[in-house]
Design an enzyme around this catalytic site. Sequence first.
Site, PDB file in Angstrom:
ATOM      1  N   GLU A 288       0.764  -1.271  -0.225  1.00 33.99           N
ATOM      2  CA  GLU A 288      -0.137  -0.053   0.063  1.00 33.99           C
ATOM      3  C   GLU A 288       0.941   1.326  -0.105  1.00 33.99           C
ATOM      4  O   GLU A 288       0.791   1.908   0.852  1.00 33.99           O
ATOM      5  CB  GLU A 288      -0.998  -0.100   1.001  1.00 33.99           C
ATOM      6  N   GLU A 396      -5.311  -8.874  -0.369  1.00 38.23           N
ATOM      7  CA  GLU A 396      -5.390  -8.762   1.042  1.00 38.23           C
ATOM      8  C   GLU A 396      -7.013  -8.426   0.978  1.00 38.23           C
ATOM      9  O   GLU A 396      -7.501  -7.425   0.205  1.00 38.23           O
ATOM     10  CB  GLU A 396      -4.691  -7.481   1.603  1.00 38.23           C
TER      11      GLU A 396
END
Length: 549
Positions: A288, A396
């Site tokens: 991220e 995820e």
Amino acid sequence: MHNMILKFLSIFATLSLTTATSLPCILKSFNTGLVCVCNSTYCDNLIINLPVKRSEVHIFSTSKSGLRFHEAKSKFNNEKIKIPNGAFHYGSDMPPYYKRFMQVVQKVEGIDEPVDSVVNVEINRTAHFQKILGFGGAFTGAVSYNLKLLSKELQEHVYKAYYSKDIGIGYNLMRIPIGGCDFDLASWTYNEKPEHDPYLSNFTHLDERDLDKIKQINELKKITKNNDIKIFGAAWSPPIWMKTNNEYTGLSALREEYYQTWADYHVKYLELMAKNNLPFWAISTGNEPLNGILFPYFVHFMSLGWDPAMQGKWLGENLGPAMKNSTFTKNILILGGDDQRYTLPIWFQQMFKSNGDSCDYLDGFAVHWYADKFVPAKMLDDTATLFPDKFIIATEASSGDRPWDMHKPVLGSWSRFEDYTIDIMEDFNHFVSAWVDWNLILDEEGGPNYAKNTVDAAMIATENQIYKQPIFYAIGHFSKFVLPGSVRIKSKPSNRFIKSVSFLRPDGYIVVILYNIAEHSMDVNVFDKEHGVLRLELPAKSLHTLIYK
Ligand SMILES: *[C@@H]1O[C@H](CO)[C@@H](O)[C@H](O)[C@H]1NC(C)=O
Ligand SMILES: *[C@@H]1O[C@H](CO)[C@@H](O)[C@H](O)[C@H]1NC(C)=O
Ligand SMILES: *[C@@H]1O[C@H](CO)[C@@H](O)[C@H](O)[C@H]1NC(C)=O
Ligand SMILES: *[C@@H]1O[C@H](CO)[C@@H](O)[C@H](O)[C@H]1NC(C)=O
């Protein structure tokens, strides 16, 4: 000769007598829903016996009212089979006025498909889309810690439930953080000291925490006899001395003088993991990257900010060449992105624009689920169209992350089951090749998480039991049946209350997955040109996997 045949027949009879059957779920009811309980001596499992005859169909069902992988059998062109409601009866059978109500709804919504209460699902096994890589979960520091607190018997239940092909849900992928992540007791990296050490002189052996993980994962492989597990990694943050802000979290970038060091760090880690018996299949360019650029005030855990141009430069000039330069790492795949859906495909277009060649180092794109409810799946289609030689993998997902959510497990939550089911279906219907859950097992608070970013998980550990949440079964409806190497085929329900996705497996079996999102039972006709029609009645809020040749 006669004797031989008799002998064969008797062997066959013994074999079929000993055909194993699944152990059923032991349901436990909370005011938030139903979980399945495993203790040291018992854990439900899933053994599938494939249909032998053509046109025979095996149907596995999970419902809000308490079915968990309930098995039924039917045939194409037979009379309708009614899948029962579970013991905790939920929803209604189709009321008589329902058909009229549906007509009104469809008229209001301008749906010009056939207005009927029977939903048609057409399977077209010759229309092929993306190839499937598989399913998995993440082995974080928190998972490793939670497992250590469990008895050996319970640890084995966890390993088998996820990674056994025979009795579990057949996971074949596993994500591991490189260094720490928020699901850890503290933030950590390799070579924290000495600082400003471009040659990583102190990164010569693995940390205890990684040695523990390796021991546990090799135990998992032994217990499950699964030797096809693909392991992939992602780093959350480098040692802080490599970063512009000198902190694990917050607004940050990689200091340019450490671009090569950060690439070498990955190679060192992968070499040490391989030498310690845990070879990797892939890594991503980092978890991220937007957390360290756009969201430093919301994200309080380890991160590293990148924009696509800077990351493209690092990938093209440092990480890519370094990976190709070591015999240990030259065949390890590199995944780009590892961020939310809204970064697709813009991130890679920008990367391509600023550092064209860097994209050549990428084998696939990794995407997280946290924005999926607000961002159209068309962005996945666009990415697949723009980059046809790269695969997309969902790396995820977890529930309970939003400000207005319960930041912890909600025992038996069906709405979280539905979120998972619909997201997995949507992803696969839009060119995603693999789907990977977040933490394999968390405690009752949804941790441990040093940054208090606790969430839900498919398995929850208590002192001497494990609760299998409904989402465990949601993923299992896909992962157990859709073997690696399957391809998605076309299936389209005629009505929005039924969601579907379908696959053709390498062994020739067709897998059709159907979700009844309605609060009442629905009649569904599945059409396959090679067989005819399969008639089903599906209870309210229920998920089904159909398998046939
Ligand atoms: C474990 O669960 C099974 C099934 O519910 C039960 O029969 C058994 O007594 C339990 N064992 C222990 C040690 O609690
Ligand atoms: C099935 O898909 C194939 C390939 O896309 C197409 O040519 C064919 O017309 C489709 N069949 C039906 C019945 O829709
Ligand atoms: C190397 O790292 C360890 C921690 O893993 C630390 O205790 C030690 O002081 C470091 N060595 C140097 C020279 O900084
Ligand atoms: C490749 O490896 C050699 C030997 O370890 C090293 O000298 C060289 O700098 C490396 N090249 C790159 C591009 O990393």
